[in-house]
Design a protein around this motif. Structure first.
Motif, PDB file in Angstrom:
ATOM      1  N   ALA A   1     122.843 -40.325 -13.703  1.00  0.00           N
ATOM      2  CA  ALA A   1     123.469 -39.156 -13.079  1.00  0.00           C
ATOM      3  C   ALA A   1     123.346 -39.212 -11.566  1.00  0.00           C
ATOM      4  CB  ALA A   1     122.839 -37.876 -13.613  1.00  0.00           C
ATOM      5  N   VAL A   2     122.240 -39.741 -11.060  1.00  0.00           N
ATOM      6  CA  VAL A   2     122.065 -39.856  -9.611  1.00  0.00           C
ATOM      7  C   VAL A   2     123.079 -40.839  -9.043  1.00  0.00           C
ATOM      8  CG1 VAL A   2     120.474 -40.489  -7.756  1.00  0.00           C
ATOM      9  CG2 VAL A   2     119.611 -39.312  -9.794  1.00  0.00           C
ATOM     10  N   VAL A   3     123.242 -41.950  -9.722  1.00  0.00           N
ATOM     11  CA  VAL A   3     124.128 -43.011  -9.252  1.00  0.00           C
ATOM     12  C   VAL A   3     125.593 -42.580  -9.310  1.00  0.00           C
ATOM     13  CG1 VAL A   3     124.859 -45.394  -9.688  1.00  0.00           C
ATOM     14  CG2 VAL A   3     122.455 -44.755  -9.973  1.00  0.00           C
ATOM     15  N   GLU A   4     125.922 -41.733 -10.268  1.00  0.00           N
ATOM     16  CA  GLU A   4     127.312 -41.352 -10.486  1.00  0.00           C
ATOM     17  C   GLU A   4     127.773 -40.188  -9.609  1.00  0.00           C
ATOM     18  OE1 GLU A   4     127.206 -40.706 -14.686  1.00  0.00           O
ATOM     19  OE2 GLU A   4     127.273 -42.865 -15.159  1.00  0.00           O
ATOM     20  N   HIS A   5     126.933 -39.720  -8.701  1.00  0.00           N
ATOM     21  CA  HIS A   5     127.309 -38.675  -7.755  1.00  0.00           C
ATOM     22  C   HIS A   5     127.318 -39.238  -6.338  1.00  0.00           C
ATOM     23  CE1 HIS A   5     126.388 -36.183 -11.237  1.00  0.00           C
ATOM     24  NE2 HIS A   5     126.937 -35.141 -10.628  1.00  0.00           N
ATOM     25  N   ASP A   6     128.053 -38.581  -5.475  1.00  0.00           N
ATOM     26  CA  ASP A   6     128.127 -39.022  -4.076  1.00  0.00           C
ATOM     27  C   ASP A   6     126.843 -38.733  -3.314  1.00  0.00           C
ATOM     28  OD1 ASP A   6     130.882 -39.757  -4.378  1.00  0.00           O
ATOM     29  OD2 ASP A   6     131.436 -37.642  -4.136  1.00  0.00           O
TER      30      ASP A   6
END
Length: 415
Positions: free
Chosen positions: A137-142
């Protein structure tokens, strides 16, 4: 590293309006328009007015961020149920997820830290290649926005900042390596150490591999209350550094002389010894040689809800494991680290066995046979008279234990 914006300070208490206005202004100027934001927040084992903070953050992001996800940084703690989440967060927010560390598909692979780099960071205490895995989830957000408190910490020096990624929402490999590095240094040495400790350097190295922009609202909480002394906003390093400096002047109590006995009265937010052990970490430096720490927590009925292997390993000093490394090296190093942190300083000799500086006694709801088998002392909590102990000149009773570090003034002079 940029300079963090700060409101409040040691000895101050912020109003709710000040908190809300500061967060609103900080996020309005952070360039978040049209970007997705993952807000990483602590679980229920940390004191902070999370409902107030999260309300201010979500209101500031409403109409600005394209998407907001709230991620609970469990580390390897138990997940929060729906009802627990509502109480913890203060509302029913959409897109709230526990960090499901027990599920392999939770993680994204960010790469590895080389043995040479680990050796450089750890002053050659360790030379292991470590895969870096992080909640996807961290990686998939800006943007990754850390929202949480800073306290003296037994593994890293001061908590907060990039620690919310590692171990907060990290894979087991970085958790084990960072915790074992802290154990090698020892809790009593590293806890409350200002600046970038070796463990902090390892965490920062792993965090540098995160593709998202990393921001933090690092808060300094008034322990045991819903009040705040300060908030720092900036990137995860500058924000943490500013808050840690204030925490060092807020969450450390200095004693002139060591005490023979400490009774740490543990609040209910610590549900097992895995978390309630903070009542030992935060007082070990002020206990006299041969003295005792009593963890008084009648509500606690388990050593470690999510790590039952600690019942088999027991609690031992660092040298006990190092001296028999071939026997223990294949176990989770994070569990071994927890064991050493609660047992404190000591030595081990193959002929004479283990010699521990401080006795550790549990006055909890854990059965006596479990406690003794884990190499700890047992005391029936029904036999504990806190008033009588508080009147004993050789005993220090610490209410709401687990967050305020106790030190000897001649060893660490107060600033």
């Amino acid at each position: 590293m940029t300079t963090a914006a700060v409101i409040g300070g040691a000895g101050q208490v912020l109003t709710e309006d000040e908190v809300t206005a500061f967060i609103g202004d900080a996020l309005a100027g952070a360039g978040l328009e049209g970007r997705s934001v993952c807000v990483i927040v602590p679980d229920a084992t940390r004191s902070c007015p999370l409902p107030l903070l999260l309300k201010a953050v979500t209101e500031a992001l409403d109409g600005r961020a394209s998407k907001v996800t709230i991620l609970i940084a469990l580390g390897t703690h138990a997940e929060l149920t729906g009802e627990q989440l509502r109480k913890h967060l203060g509302a029913d927010y959409p897109n709230v997820i526990n960090h499901e560390w027990w599920k392999p598909d939770t993680f994204a692979d960010l790469g590895t830290i080389t043995p040479d780099r680990v050796g450089e960071i750890s002053d050659e205490m360790l030379r292991d290649e470590v895969p870096v895995r992080l909640n996807r989830a961290v990686v998939e957000h800006d943007v990754a926005l850390v929202l949480g408190p800073v306290f003296p910490h037994e593994v890293v020096g001061f908590s907060g900042g990039n620690k919310y990624f590692f171990p907060g929402v990290a894979g087991q490999e970085v958790i084990d390596l960072s915790h074992w590095l802290g154990a090698l240094i020892t809790s009593s040495t590293i806890i409350g150490t200002p600046g970038t400790t070796p463990v902090r350097a390892l965490i920062d190295e792993a965090a540098s591999m995160i593709p998202a922009e990393k921001l933090a609202l690092s808060v300094v909480a008034q322990s045991g209350t819903d009040a705040l002394h300060a908030i720092a906003f900036g990137d995860t390093i500058s924000s943490w550094a500013a808050a840690a400096e204030i925490s060092a002047r807020t969450h450390v109590k200095y004693l002139e002389h060591p005490v023979q006995r400490v009774v740490s009265v543990m609040p209910s937010k610590y549900a097992d010894i895995w978390t309630a052990a903070k009542g030992f970490y935060k007082v070990e430096p002020v206990v006299a040689d041969g003295g005792e720490v009593i963890l008084y927590a009648p509500h606690v009925t388990q050593l470690a809800a999510m790590h039952p292997e600690i019942e088999e390993i027991g609690y031992h000093c660092r040298d006990y494991f190092i001296g028999q490394w071939d026997k223990f090296r294949d176990l989770h190093w994070g569990v071994l680290a927890h064991s050493t942190h609660l047992r404190g300083a000591g030595t081990w000799d193959p002929a004479t066995g283990e010699h521990l500086r401080v006795n550790v006694t549990l006055a909890t709801g854990i059965p006596e046979d479990v406690v003794l088998r884990a190499n700890l002392g047992y005391l029936d909590p029904a036999d504990v008279d806190l008033d009588a102990l508080a009147a004993d000149p050789d005993t220090l009773v610490v209410p709401n234990a687990g967050e305020t570090l106790h030190r000897l003034a001649h060893t660490f002079p107060a600033e």
